[in-house]
Design an enzyme around this catalytic site. Structure first.
Site, PDB file in Angstrom:
ATOM      1  N   ASP A 248       0.805  -1.308  -0.071  1.00 32.90           N
ATOM      2  CA  ASP A 248       0.007   0.018  -0.015  1.00 32.90           C
ATOM      3  C   ASP A 248       0.899   1.177  -0.049  1.00 32.90           C
ATOM      4  OD1 ASP A 248      -2.185   1.553   0.180  1.00 32.90           O
ATOM      5  OD2 ASP A 248      -3.256   0.602   1.627  1.00 32.90           O
TER       6      ASP A 248
HETATM    7  C1  BGC Z   1      -4.891   2.957   0.392  1.00 34.55           C
HETATM    8  C2  BGC Z   1      -5.307   2.000  -0.674  1.00 34.55           C
HETATM    9  C3  BGC Z   1      -5.299   2.801  -2.009  1.00 34.55           C
HETATM   10  C4  BGC Z   1      -3.825   3.562  -2.398  1.00 34.55           C
HETATM   11  C5  BGC Z   1      -3.425   4.014  -3.734  1.00 34.55           C
HETATM   12  C6  BGC Z   1      -3.919   4.094  -0.018  1.00 34.55           C
HETATM   13  O1  BGC Z   1      -3.900   5.148   0.753  1.00 34.55           O
HETATM   14  O2  BGC Z   1      -5.005   2.511   1.627  1.00 34.55           O
HETATM   15  O3  BGC Z   1      -6.672   1.607  -0.653  1.00 34.55           O
HETATM   16  O4  BGC Z   1      -5.427   1.914  -3.299  1.00 34.55           O
HETATM   17  O5  BGC Z   1      -3.664   4.289  -1.068  1.00 34.55           O
HETATM   18  O6  BGC Z   1      -4.198   5.052  -3.892  1.00 34.55           O
END
Ligand code: BGC
Length: 737
Positions: A248
């Site tokens: 993530d």
């Molecule tokens: C979130 C994810 C997301 C990623 C990219 C993160 O902060 O937890 O769910 O896919 O950002 O935007």
């Protein structure tokens, strides 16, 4: 490939400002592309910019290895559908699959190859803002949602035109964070991890999800980005997953803040655990060259790797990235999806689907014979969401455009014979600091500077004149989603005051709640003559509501998460374990679960699976093919006939729960094991048929993750069938060894 070429493939960046160069010189992204230090990009905003990046990447890569492009497509892309939790309330898997398939095609037409969906974190604490993105509280419903979404996104294959790779997230138990605080950790029994949180992942993997994203939280003290037992052991080893695992956003870097090692140590730990790509933090890019030469001997966290081991891990991750690109068809054609050959589906088709989905997601909680409304009629439309656009899109609608939203006022105004008077009544919230927080990503919450008393008085006068009020209340878009946990999941105070004042008029109130989480409605439910839970329904959310209010669509939604009566009783779900106390009699002071929650107030608790129709549906007693079964191949058929005694056709979601009253360990008082939607025409009957097999009786026993086994105990079981998790009829069965 050289070592640095391999490491470059593991780097995943946000498109950010793209390739644009200004006086300040080239962007970080452009530099990475020119040096072949990038494997993929997410968040591109157009086909043209993705194509430009691809051209630059191919020029910068000695071996001409293409990038792939990803995006957060959570509940629709350009066409924004209802929030995932709202879609789950439709319990209609064909509809959910259709929305995912539409989103996939819109995304693919813009050069995207992978989407960061479905989010399948089972969520039982409405304080957590990301419950909005989740399919709710139940593992079976979440598993079916995972299957439908993966099928819609990936279709016949991720290299097919108009399809994209799904990414199951967040792996795992992100929804079990303590106190509903975002990013917090999860400590739970291995049995709960397996039965509740891993179950939807098993389902998504079974239908071939091509990638997985790790979650920010720790599970039982080991942060997921370094969780080798769960990623390498369970996901890869036990489930045989051979796709791509991405981190993530800065998840690798954040391992240091979790307290499990210095920046270079956590890089080795993440790579070893099985995180193939490092999103945004660039820690792989920074630390791996040195680790590959020196290895690691980190005594402070008991981690050791030789240089050869690190190189082996880099090779492993790199081949998974290349494999993923090969599966996407990019190694055969680096411009696959970027050549403009895929056309987005017609917008009108998307709108129609969005409107149908919005109506299907609405849950009718109360109806004192007021709905459906009939034109001609006079209606006062009041509340801060009556004319709202931007909040209707809901959280995580990164490619959505609020101008596509038809407001509730507009959706009602065009109906023939509806004479509307509108009054805002109150602001969404009344604290200036909170309004600022809700507007941090763009101004969606307006503050009307008028005196609050005057605004209420205007709404009350409109209600009195019309003799009927539709009250549009709820949460702002930024009340939900990432980093948006709420202390008390209830309707903000100014909106409760508006409803109090309106209810004193005695005018019937149709209260429509536009929200991102299950809210404790408390007295709001009492004040309503009709209560519709509409969530944030996307571009056609208000039109779906209008269709239900006027009977053009029949309400069929069922809660995917329990609504608490009071914000203090969360977390809450329907599948709790029985306990020894309080039991009827000696120790019973209260039945509501809380000393200070009265029986009356507890009536505002709406159970999982609950939702009304415009009809009266009568369930016959369930009929079993046999009350006994034996062994692995045993089967019991359960049939239940539902009669529609009303004048309106209905879509009924028949739910089947199971309890195991005596087992080796305490088992949930009930657990959803199947459901089926049946159309029941007015004055007709229809029958739902279920087959119960041994697999549904099994449960995990897990002294540790590695030693987990699925077991069952012969004896009596109880099947409970009905329209929701509370109002069921029981049928006992016996299963012998
Ligand atoms: C979130 C994810 C997301 C990623 C990219 C993160 O902060 O937890 O769910 O896919 O950002 O935007």
């Amino acid at each position: 490939m050289t070592l640095s070429e391999k490491i470059g493939q593991l780097n995943l960046l946000a498109a950010g400002e793209g390739l644009a160069t200004g006086a300040a010189g080239p962007t970080r992204l452009a530099e990475r592309l020119d040096r072949g230090e990038l494997g993929a990009v997410f968040g591109t905003k157009s086909l043209a910019s993705a194509r430009a990046m691809q051209e630059r990447a191919l020029a910068g890569s000695r071996l001409s290895i293409p990038l792939f492009f990803a995006e957060d497509v959570i509940h629709g892309h350009r066409t924004v559908f209802p929030l995932p939790i709202a879609l789950a309330c439709s319990w209609d898997m064909a509809l959910i699959e259709a929305t995912a398939s539409h989103a996939a095609c819109e995304a693919a037409a813009e050069g995207l190859h992978q989407v960061y969906a479905p989010m399948i974190d089972v969520a039982r604490d409405p304080r957590w803002g990301r419950i909005a993105e989740s399919p709710g509280e139940d593992p079976l419903l979440a598993a079916r949602y995972a299957v439908a979404t993966v099928r819609g996104l990936q279709g016949a294959g991720i290299a097919e035109p108009g399809q994209v790779a799904a990414c199951l997230k967040h792996f795992v138990a992100y929804g079990a964070t303590l106190s509903g605080r975002d990013y917090d950790n999860a400590s739970l029994a291995w049995e709960d991890l397996i039965e509740i949180h891993l179950a939807p992942f098993v389902a998504g993997l079974d239908v071939g999800a091509a990638s997985v994203m790790a979650s920010f939280n720790a599970v039982n003290r080991l942060p997921m980005h370094a969780n080798a037992p769960l990623i390498d052991g369970w996901l890869r080893g036990k489930q045989g997953f051979d796709g791509l695992v991405v981190s993530d956003y800065t998840g690798v870097q954040e391992l240091s803040a979790h307290g499990i090692g210095a920046p270079h140590t956590v890089v080795a730990r993440a790579l070893h655990a099985g995180i193939d790509m490092d999103m945004v933090g660039e820690d792989y890019l920074r630390e791996l060259p040195r680790l590959a030469v020196e290895g690691l001997d980190a005594q402070d966290c008991d981690m050791r790797f030789t240089p050869a081991e690190i190189e082996g891990l880099i090779d492993r991750a790199c081949s998974r990235v290349l494999d993923f690109k090969a599966r996407l068809g990019l190694l055969d054609d680096p411009y696959r999806g970027l050549d403009g050959a895929i056309s987005a589906p017609p917008r009108a088709e998307g709108r129609a689907l969005a409107r149908r989905a919005a109506a299907a997601a609405c849950v009718l909680l109360k109806n004192d014979r007021l709905l459906p409304l009939k034109a001609p009629c006079d209606v006062a439309l009041v509340g801060p969401f009556a004319e709202d656009r931007a909040n209707m899109l809901g959280t995580w609608s990164v490619a959505g455009d609020a101008r596509d939203v038809v407001t509730l006022r507009e959706a009602l105004e065009i109906r023939e014979g509806v004479r509307l008077q509108c009054a805002r009544g109150c602001n969404v919230v009344d604290e200036a600091w909170l309004t600022d927080r809700l507007n941090v990503h763009g101004k969606t919450v307006e503050t009307d500077p008028r005196d609050p008393g005057d605004m209420i008085a205007e709404a009350v006068a409109a209600a009195r004149t019309a003799g009927l009020a539709i009250v549009a209340v709820g949460e702002a878009r930024e009340h939900g989603g990432e980093s948006s946990s709420r202390l008390a999941p209830d309707l903000p105070a100014p909106q409760r005051r508006l409803i109090d004042a309106l209810s004193e008029t005695g005018v019937p109130l149709v209260i429509v709640v536009f929200a991102s989480r299950p809210l404790a409605l408390g007295a709001v439910a009492d004040a309503a003559s009709a209560l519709l839970y509409a969530w944030h329904g996307g571009i056609a959310g208000p039109e779906g509501v209008a269709d239900i209010l006027f009977g053009d669509a029949a309400p069929s939604g069922r809660l995917a998460a329990s609504l608490p009566a009071h914000p203090g009783e969360v977390p809450l779900h329907h599948s709790e374990d029985p306990t020894g106390r309080p039991f009827r009699g000696r120790f019973e002071k209260f039945r509501t679960g809380w000393l200070d929650l009265s029986d009356d107030a507890a009536a505002a608790r709406y159970p999982f699976g609950f939702g009304l129709t415009y009809s009266r549906l009568r369930y016959d007693a369930p009929v079993l093919s046999s009350t006994r079964a034996r062994g692995d191949d045993g089967k019991i058929e359960l049939r239940v006939t539902v009669t529609n005694e009303g004048d309106v056709d209905a879509l009924e979601t028949v739910q089947l729960y199971l309890s195991d009253p005596v087992a080796r360990v305490t088992r949930p008082a009930r657990r959803l094991i199947d459901f089926q939607q049946i159309a029941v025409a007015s004055r007709q009957a229809a029958t739902a048929r279920f087959t119960v097999t041994l697999a549904q009786l099994r449960y995990p026993l897990a002294p540790s993750l590695e030693d987990a086994q699925m077991v069952w105990d012969p004896g009596s079981f109880v099947l409970h069938v009905g329209p929701n998790s509370r109002d069921t009829t029981a049928a006992e069965i016996v299963w012998e060894r």
